[in-house]
Design an enzyme around this catalytic site. Structure first.
Site, PDB file in Angstrom:
ATOM      1  N   GLU A 157      97.640 -38.375 -21.086  1.00  0.00           N
ATOM      2  CA  GLU A 157      97.842 -37.904 -22.177  1.00  0.00           C
ATOM      3  C   GLU A 157      98.953 -38.342 -22.492  1.00  0.00           C
ATOM      4  OE1 GLU A 157      97.033 -33.392 -20.635  1.00  0.00           O
ATOM      5  OE2 GLU A 157      95.499 -33.961 -20.492  1.00  0.00           O
ATOM      6  N   ASN A 198      95.085 -42.043 -20.070  1.00  0.00           N
ATOM      7  CA  ASN A 198      93.351 -40.885 -19.839  1.00  0.00           C
ATOM      8  C   ASN A 198      94.351 -40.223 -21.586  1.00  0.00           C
ATOM      9  OD1 ASN A 198      91.159 -40.089 -19.039  1.00  0.00           O
ATOM     10  ND2 ASN A 198      92.276 -38.654 -18.225  1.00  0.00           N
ATOM     11  N   HIS A 234      86.446 -32.851 -22.975  1.00  0.00           N
ATOM     12  CA  HIS A 234      86.604 -31.242 -22.995  1.00  0.00           C
ATOM     13  C   HIS A 234      85.790 -30.681 -23.827  1.00  0.00           C
ATOM     14  CE1 HIS A 234      88.383 -31.589 -19.381  1.00  0.00           C
ATOM     15  NE2 HIS A 234      89.474 -32.210 -20.127  1.00  0.00           N
ATOM     16  N   GLU A 262      86.217 -36.378 -17.472  1.00  0.00           N
ATOM     17  CA  GLU A 262      86.966 -35.445 -18.050  1.00  0.00           C
ATOM     18  C   GLU A 262      85.258 -33.699 -18.450  1.00  0.00           C
ATOM     19  OE1 GLU A 262      90.594 -33.675 -18.047  1.00  0.00           O
ATOM     20  OE2 GLU A 262      91.004 -35.055 -17.328  1.00  0.00           O
ATOM     21  N   ASP A 264      82.695 -31.821 -19.847  1.00  0.00           N
ATOM     22  CA  ASP A 264      82.963 -30.426 -19.539  1.00  0.00           C
ATOM     23  C   ASP A 264      82.557 -29.370 -21.659  1.00  0.00           C
ATOM     24  OD1 ASP A 264      85.637 -29.207 -20.859  1.00  0.00           O
ATOM     25  OD2 ASP A 264      85.447 -28.983 -18.799  1.00  0.00           O
TER      26      ASP A 264
HETATM   27  O1  G2I Z   1      93.351 -28.675 -17.740  1.00  0.00           O
HETATM   28  C1  G2I Z   1      91.927 -29.422 -17.903  1.00  0.00           C
HETATM   29  C2  G2I Z   1      92.541 -31.505 -17.515  1.00  0.00           C
HETATM   30  C3  G2I Z   1      93.308 -31.825 -18.324  1.00  0.00           C
HETATM   31  N1  G2I Z   1      92.844 -33.413 -18.551  1.00  0.00           N
HETATM   32  C4  G2I Z   1      93.788 -33.715 -17.581  1.00  0.00           C
HETATM   33  C5  G2I Z   1      93.317 -33.017 -16.014  1.00  0.00           C
HETATM   34  O2  G2I Z   1      94.405 -32.832 -14.777  1.00  0.00           O
HETATM   35  C6  G2I Z   1      93.117 -30.834 -16.316  1.00  0.00           C
HETATM   36  O3  G2I Z   1      92.801 -30.589 -15.305  1.00  0.00           O
HETATM   37  C7  G2I Z   1      93.641 -29.070 -14.881  1.00  0.00           C
HETATM   38  C8  G2I Z   1      92.564 -28.385 -13.498  1.00  0.00           C
HETATM   39  O4  G2I Z   1      91.557 -29.047 -13.423  1.00  0.00           O
HETATM   40  C9  G2I Z   1      93.741 -27.874 -12.991  1.00  0.00           C
HETATM   41  O5  G2I Z   1      93.134 -27.015 -11.512  1.00  0.00           O
HETATM   42  O6  G2I Z   1      94.778 -29.506 -14.411  1.00  0.00           O
HETATM   43  C10 G2I Z   1      95.354 -28.336 -14.925  1.00  0.00           C
HETATM   44  C11 G2I Z   1      96.541 -28.101 -15.243  1.00  0.00           C
HETATM   45  O7  G2I Z   1      97.271 -28.823 -16.062  1.00  0.00           O
HETATM   46  C12 G2I Z   1      95.130 -26.992 -13.444  1.00  0.00           C
HETATM   47  O8  G2I Z   1      95.374 -25.970 -13.414  1.00  0.00           O
HETATM   48  C13 G2I Z   1      96.431 -26.133 -12.342  1.00  0.00           C
HETATM   49  C14 G2I Z   1      96.733 -24.235 -12.776  1.00  0.00           C
HETATM   50  O9  G2I Z   1      96.866 -23.827 -14.347  1.00  0.00           O
HETATM   51  C15 G2I Z   1      97.553 -23.988 -11.779  1.00  0.00           C
HETATM   52  O10 G2I Z   1      98.621 -23.079 -12.029  1.00  0.00           O
HETATM   53  C16 G2I Z   1      97.255 -24.572 -10.230  1.00  0.00           C
HETATM   54  O11 G2I Z   1      98.680 -23.853  -9.624  1.00  0.00           O
HETATM   55  O12 G2I Z   1      96.167 -26.055 -11.149  1.00  0.00           O
HETATM   56  C17 G2I Z   1      96.586 -25.788 -10.392  1.00  0.00           C
HETATM   57  C18 G2I Z   1      96.165 -26.320  -8.561  1.00  0.00           C
HETATM   58  O13 G2I Z   1      95.573 -25.570  -8.368  1.00  0.00           O
END
Ligand code: G2I
Length: 476
Positions: A157, A198, A234, A262, A264
């Site tokens: 990003e 990405n 997304h 990714e 969805d």
């Molecule tokens: O945001 C969706 C995705 C967008 N592209 C990059 C990906 O890496 C991103 O993945 C998401 C995860 O699926 C989430 O799980 O990235 C988020 C963070 O930007 C992740 O969320 C975070 C929560 O915001 C936190 O509060 C939490 O501590 O997940 C963390 C671990 O569970």
């Protein structure tokens, strides 16, 4: 055959059929799955998994039976892998890699450099230390996973929506040169890993994807090691960019691969048969776009099922964004993807029913005559062996309908496999779609949309004529 033998045969067949249902259900009698279908065309079908997902046996049954590529949802990000300067923690990521190996799945490493989930100690570094720290991080992590990841999202990003580079710690310290430096450093650590940039909102042609395109062209011209561009994908239901295929093609023309990394497709809750059908069409569109582009290596969904998706937490009121519902039952999108991949479509448990409702009473509706009039608009979304078609029926007459039946002829080779907001019978040839209990009433000027999914043998045209309660309709 004696009747008890017949009964035994039926019982055996029923038992076998039951084995094919439930979480992780195979796609059809041939025992196909997303991964086997994708692999037959030289692609992969992946999912994201987090460490906590691994203790959910229902989830992992689906993951291991359907997917052949794993992206760790969070476990390879900087805040986990190097929470303080020089202290590395690969335990969570290693667990994902072990799971993948044990189940014959490959791994997309995600990610080495990203402005988010970046520990504060990196953002707070004096700028003359950032390059060294970034290179150490990349070298240490990529070396740890050397030979174990198929690909790395080296920089995640990097762009703002207007196509400018984000002014994060890396850009602020090094300028745009940090991108080439990160790629070169990753290549030195693991020369066999495919190296990706990405991002999201680069699926169609726009300012951000133009910037990514120009960046990749520039990197290639400088001989910087870059193998691919990840399109996160997304989406919002109904909003897959119509130029996604063309956009992917312009990237592959630069000599890089593309991947849907990714995927969805979020729905405003509650989902209904219409939104689930549109989602199925969207998933099929994305998969078909990838299959149509030589150099699109595979598609990964972000999470296994709706229960694992980041969407409800990030977009209030939205969810239902994956191919599996909260109980890991396949949704219409799953069937649409199976069909797009060339498999035979199963009937997903949550698909809208196509069983006929009680026949509408013909006396309740006027037939053709004074006051009767109708218009039908048909929208077809087709892929190689299947299609969905939405029919918007408008009462252009002056008389209200209490129930309706719409007669039309399906083009040769089209066979209806499911329908929403209507019951269609028979499944091919001259058919009749009848109203259901909740959409039979159609006031003058009112419209209702129904639809169906069908298989086809090449002719994906819409019917050319419709008759509503005996009245010929205009088209459009
Ligand atoms: O945001 C969706 C995705 C967008 N592209 C990059 C990906 O890496 C991103 O993945 C998401 C995860 O699926 C989430 O799980 O990235 C988020 C963070 O930007 C992740 O969320 C975070 C929560 O915001 C936190 O509060 C939490 O501590 O997940 C963390 C671990 O569970």
């Amino acid at each position: 055959m004696p009747s008890r033998v017949l009964l035994a045969a039926v019982a055996a067949a029923t038992g076998a059929a039951l084995l094919l249902t439930g979480p992780g259900a195979q796609a059809g009698a041939a025992g196909t799955s997303l991964k086997t279908l994708a692999e037959s065309g030289g692609h992969y079908f992946g999912t994201a998994l987090t460490q906590s997902n691994l203790s959910n046996s229902t989830l992992t049954a689906v993951a291991s039976s359907q997917f052949d590529m794993v992206t760790p949802g969070n476990e390879m990000k900087w805040d986990t892998t190097e929470p303080s300067n020089g202290n590395y923690n690969f335990g969570p990521g290693d667990q994902i890699v072990s799971y993948a190996k044990a189940n014959g799945m490959r791994v997309r490493g995600h990610n080495l450099v990203w402005h988010s989930q970046l520990p504060g100690w990196v953002s707070n570094l004096p700028s003359n230390q950032v390059q060294g720290v970034m290179e150490s991080h990349i070298t240490t992590e990529a070396t740890h996973y050397k030979g174990q990841v198929y690909a790395w999202d080296v920089v995640n990003e990097p762009f703002n929506e207007d196509g400018s580079l984000r002014q994060d710690a890396f850009y602020n310290a090094m300028g745009s040169g940090y991108l080439a430096d990160a790629l070169r450093t990753a290549h030195a650590a693991d020369p066999n890993a495919k190296l990706y940039l990405n991002d999201y909102n680069i699926e169609g042609e726009n300012a951000k994807s133009n910037a990514m395109y120009n960046l990749v062209a520039s990197l290639k011209s400088q001989g910087v090691p870059i193998d691919g561009v990840g399109l996160e994908s997304h989406f919002i239901v109904g909003q897959v960019p119509s130029d996604m295929k063309a956009n992917m093609q312009r990237f592959t023309a630069l000599g890089v691969n593309v991947a849907v990394t990714e995927l969805d497709d979020r729905i405003q809750l509650p989902a209904n048969s219409g939104s689930l059908a549109q989602q199925a069409a969207d998933y099929a569109t994305v998969v078909n776009d990838c299959l149509a582009v030589a150099g699109c290596v595979g598609v990964s969904q972000w999470g296994v099922g709706d229960a694992d998706s980041w969407i409800p937490g990030a977009f209030s009121g939205y969810g239902a964004a994956t191919m599996y519902d909260n109980n890991y039952q396949p949704k219409p999108a799953y069937s649409a993807v199976v069909t797009a991949l060339g498999g035979s479509s199963p009937t997903p448990s949550s698909s809208p029913t196509s069983s006929p409702s009680s026949s509408p009473s013909s006396s309740a509706s006027p037939s053709s005559g004074p006051g009767a009039g109708c218009r039908v608009g048909a929208v077809v979304n087709a892929w190689n062996t299947g299609l969905t078609e939405n029919l918007t029926i408008t009462n252009t007459g002056t008389t209200a309908l209490n129930s309706w039946s719409l007669a039309f002829t399906l083009p040769g080779g089209q066979t209806v496999t499911s329908a929403w907001n209507t019951a269609i019978t028979p499944s091919s040839g001259a058919v009749t779609a009848t109203s259901l209990s909740y959409n039979g009433t159609l006031a003058p000027g009112a419209a209702t949309t129904v639809g169906f999914q069908a298989t086809h043998t090449g002719n994906t045209a819409a019917p050319t004529a419709f008759t509503l309660n005996g009245t010929a309709c205009t088209i459009g």
